[in-house]
Design an enzyme around this catalytic site. Structure first.
Site, PDB file in Angstrom:
ATOM      1  N   GLU A 287       0.834  -1.204   0.000  1.00 51.47           N
ATOM      2  CA  GLU A 287       0.000   0.000   0.000  1.00 51.47           C
ATOM      3  C   GLU A 287       0.866   1.250   0.000  1.00 51.47           C
ATOM      4  OE1 GLU A 287      -2.497  -0.487   3.414  1.00 51.47           O
ATOM      5  OE2 GLU A 287      -0.856  -0.107   4.779  1.00 51.47           O
ATOM      6  N   ASN A 377      -1.288   4.400  16.182  1.00 55.87           N
ATOM      7  CA  ASN A 377      -1.615   4.941  14.857  1.00 55.87           C
ATOM      8  C   ASN A 377      -2.959   4.420  14.352  1.00 55.87           C
ATOM      9  OD1 ASN A 377       0.905   6.244  14.772  1.00 55.87           O
ATOM     10  ND2 ASN A 377       1.872   4.403  13.949  1.00 55.87           N
ATOM     11  N   GLY A 381      -3.653  -0.832   6.927  1.00 59.21           N
ATOM     12  CA  GLY A 381      -3.915  -1.949   6.019  1.00 59.21           C
ATOM     13  C   GLY A 381      -3.414  -3.270   6.549  1.00 59.21           C
TER      14      GLY A 381
END
Ligand code: 0RQ
Length: 502
Positions: A287, A377, A381
């Site tokens: 990603e 955080n 993904g």
């Protein structure tokens, strides 16, 4: 500007950032482009920051992933953000989330598009999207990330474009925008090879939705990667040896399978480790493309890289964006719905490498919550990939905070990746290949191979007593004690038992 704004009917929409920012009103749901500090709108958010100094308003912000400081630091600290999703990484907004000032919806990155289609996210009043160009036929050409912009552009009532002329024109043609039909009418995603292009070079929008165009020259905030250290280097070497043993076992070749690696210093170091290896013709289907991927392309190790964003250091930005033509046939950026799609990940047989904050003796992984309560955080993904990959690998140092914390605990304080999604664990101490193993087999390997020597005995002690207390049950735990390491940490600033009162 003229060259970048192909659709001439939009010329009269060019306004200042301040004018554009006035379009946003209190209570709006605002979607924004951007994924891990790349391709995010910058000047309109800064104009919103200025506006907020004299006026109270709050908005919900949904994006691809984490943004640069304009939104996730300044806008957050100005108190403008009511709700934020689906991923953050800036300490500014992290603190606001953990103090309860910002509501945060931490979600699998591949899921957002469907939530938009179903109206769970929305109605989206405005999309603020950074573009490298708007073509004559009305395609918005994204910049250094695609993220969720295609689905946002389809569902947003209005669009503000930040036309960023500092990005190279050679970005045009790098994107591969494929948007699946609504569920129920959907065909298989025709991605049979990460190198295959399946979509358009830009995002098709209804020009009538574009209410303002703002010219920008602000570069992306560079990535903040810490260079590899001795321990991340060791982890990289352990992983490379593991791949070698997989080749020997006939499960992989030295091209491996398409690689995904998460953000952060460990993931970057692991990829860097391929530079001096015998592996070749590697494909990255990830990603985020961090520095290491470009170094591997330059070294001739990576033949193709697909992702949804490019997040690189300042030094590399100059090199890559000044020479994008060189990478043009080796690079593609797709919507995150496609880069992270379970169907695509499973079909291509990805090897996915992500980072854990902590994991437990049975292989459950916490990637998001410090001591179960404070957001770091977000899952990003990592869940999309870990669950659907051919090989779901998690890496972490075996300890944190100078040795006060063991990254391997009796029971994780929050679960992001269940034991079912975790195939292999690597720390600087060693590797645990959990595939095909029952929980008690896993515990022995994880404690013996991956735990830090300072905590090994303590882990064995817990495990052995748990086996006894439960009569050798499937997954032995002493519930009163399972989270006592975290309690000890909160009380005594260490997980070590010597100073524990529990
Ligand atoms: O904090 O710098 O203040 O000391 O966590 O840890 O070891 O530097 O590792 O930078 O690779 O980040 C999981 C956060 C790791 C990241 C995480 C403390 C440690 C340090 C960072 P300090 P490191 P990294 C792709 C896929 C989830 C999303 C994901 C992440 C700080 O990789 O967010 O993978 N992943 N997405 O000291 C308390 C512990 C700790 C701890 C480490 N057990 N308890 N603190 N730390 N372990 C990206 C996207 O999807 C967009």
């Amino acid at each position: 500007v003229e060259k970048r704004l192909g659709l001439k009917q939009l010329t009269n929409k060019v306004v200042s950032a301040e004018e554009a920012a006035k379009l946003i009103t209190d209570g709006d749901v605002v979607a924004m482009s951007g994924f891990t500090r790349a391709g995010d709108a910058k000047v309109v958010p800064m104009a919103l920051v200025e506006r907020a100094k004299n006026e109270k308003f709050k908005i919900d912000i949904y994006t691809g992933a984490s943004l640069g400081p304009e939104v996730d630091k300044y806008l957050a600290e100005e108190g403008v953000i009511r709700k934020r999703g689906p991923f953050i990484a800036d300490p500014g907004i992290r603190n606001k989330i953990n103090s309860g000032d910002v509501l945060y919806v931490d979600a699998h990155l591949s899921h957002n598009a469907e939530l938009v289609r179903q109206g769970i996210i929305g109605p989206i009043k405005y999309l603020i999207v950074e573009a490298a160009a708007i073509t004559e036929d009305g395609l918005i050409i994204p910049t250094t990330s695609v993220g969720n912009s295609p689905v946002f552009a389809e569902y947003a009532e209005n669009i503000i474009v930040e036309l960023n002329i500092s990005h190279p024109e050679s970005l045009i043609g790098i994107h591969d925008i494929y948007v699946p039909a609504p569920q129920g009418q959907r065909e298989p995603i025709p991605m049979t090879d990460a190198k295959k292009r399946i979509g358009e070079i830009g995002i098709k929008v209804d020009p009538a939705k574009i209410k303002a165009i703002v010219i920008s020259e602000e570069p992306d905030a560079p990535s903040l990667i810490v260079p590899p250290d001795e321990e991340t280097q060791t982890m990289a070497n352990i992983l490379l040896d593991f791949f070698r043993s997989e080749i020997k076992a006939g499960r992989l070749t030295n091209k491996l399978m398409p690689l995904q690696s998460g953000v952060g210093s460990v993931a970057n170091a692991v990829l860097d480790g391929f530079a001096d290896s015998e592996f070749e013709d590697l494909v990255v289907a990830s990603e985020v493309l961090q520095d290491a991927v470009f170094n591997l392309i330059d070294a001739g190790k990576v033949s193709f890289a697909a992702a949804t964003s490019i997040t690189i250091s300042e030094e590399l930005q100059k090199k890559v964006y000044g020479n994008l033509e060189k990478y043009a046939d080796k690079l593609v950026l797709r919507p995150q719905e496609i880069s992270n799609h379970p169907e695509v990940i499973r079909r291509l047989g990805l090897i996915s490498i992500n980072t854990a904050l902590e994991l437990d003796i049975y292989g459950n992984v916490n990637s998001t919550h410090v001591s179960g309560t404070k957001m770091m955080n977000g899952i990003g993904g990592s869940g999309d990939f870990a669950r659907n990959a051919r090989l779901g690998i998690f890496v972490t140092k075996s300890y944190a905070k100078g040795g006060a914390i063991s990254s391997i605990v009796p029971m994780v304080s929050h679960v992001d990746h269940t034991e079912h999604d975790v195939d292999v664990i690597v720390t600087e101490q060693g590797i645990a290949d959990l595939r095909g193993l029952a929980p008690k087999e896993r515990a022995a390997l994880i404690i013996e191979n991956c735990a830090h020597p300072d905590f090994k005995e303590q882990l064995w002690d817990y495990y052995n007593r748990a086996v006894e207390a439960t009569g050798n049950a499937q997954t032995p735990h002493i519930l009163e004690e399972a989270l006592s390491w975290h309690v000890n940490l909160a009380k005594n600033k260490t997980m070590k038992k010597e100073t524990s009162n529990v």
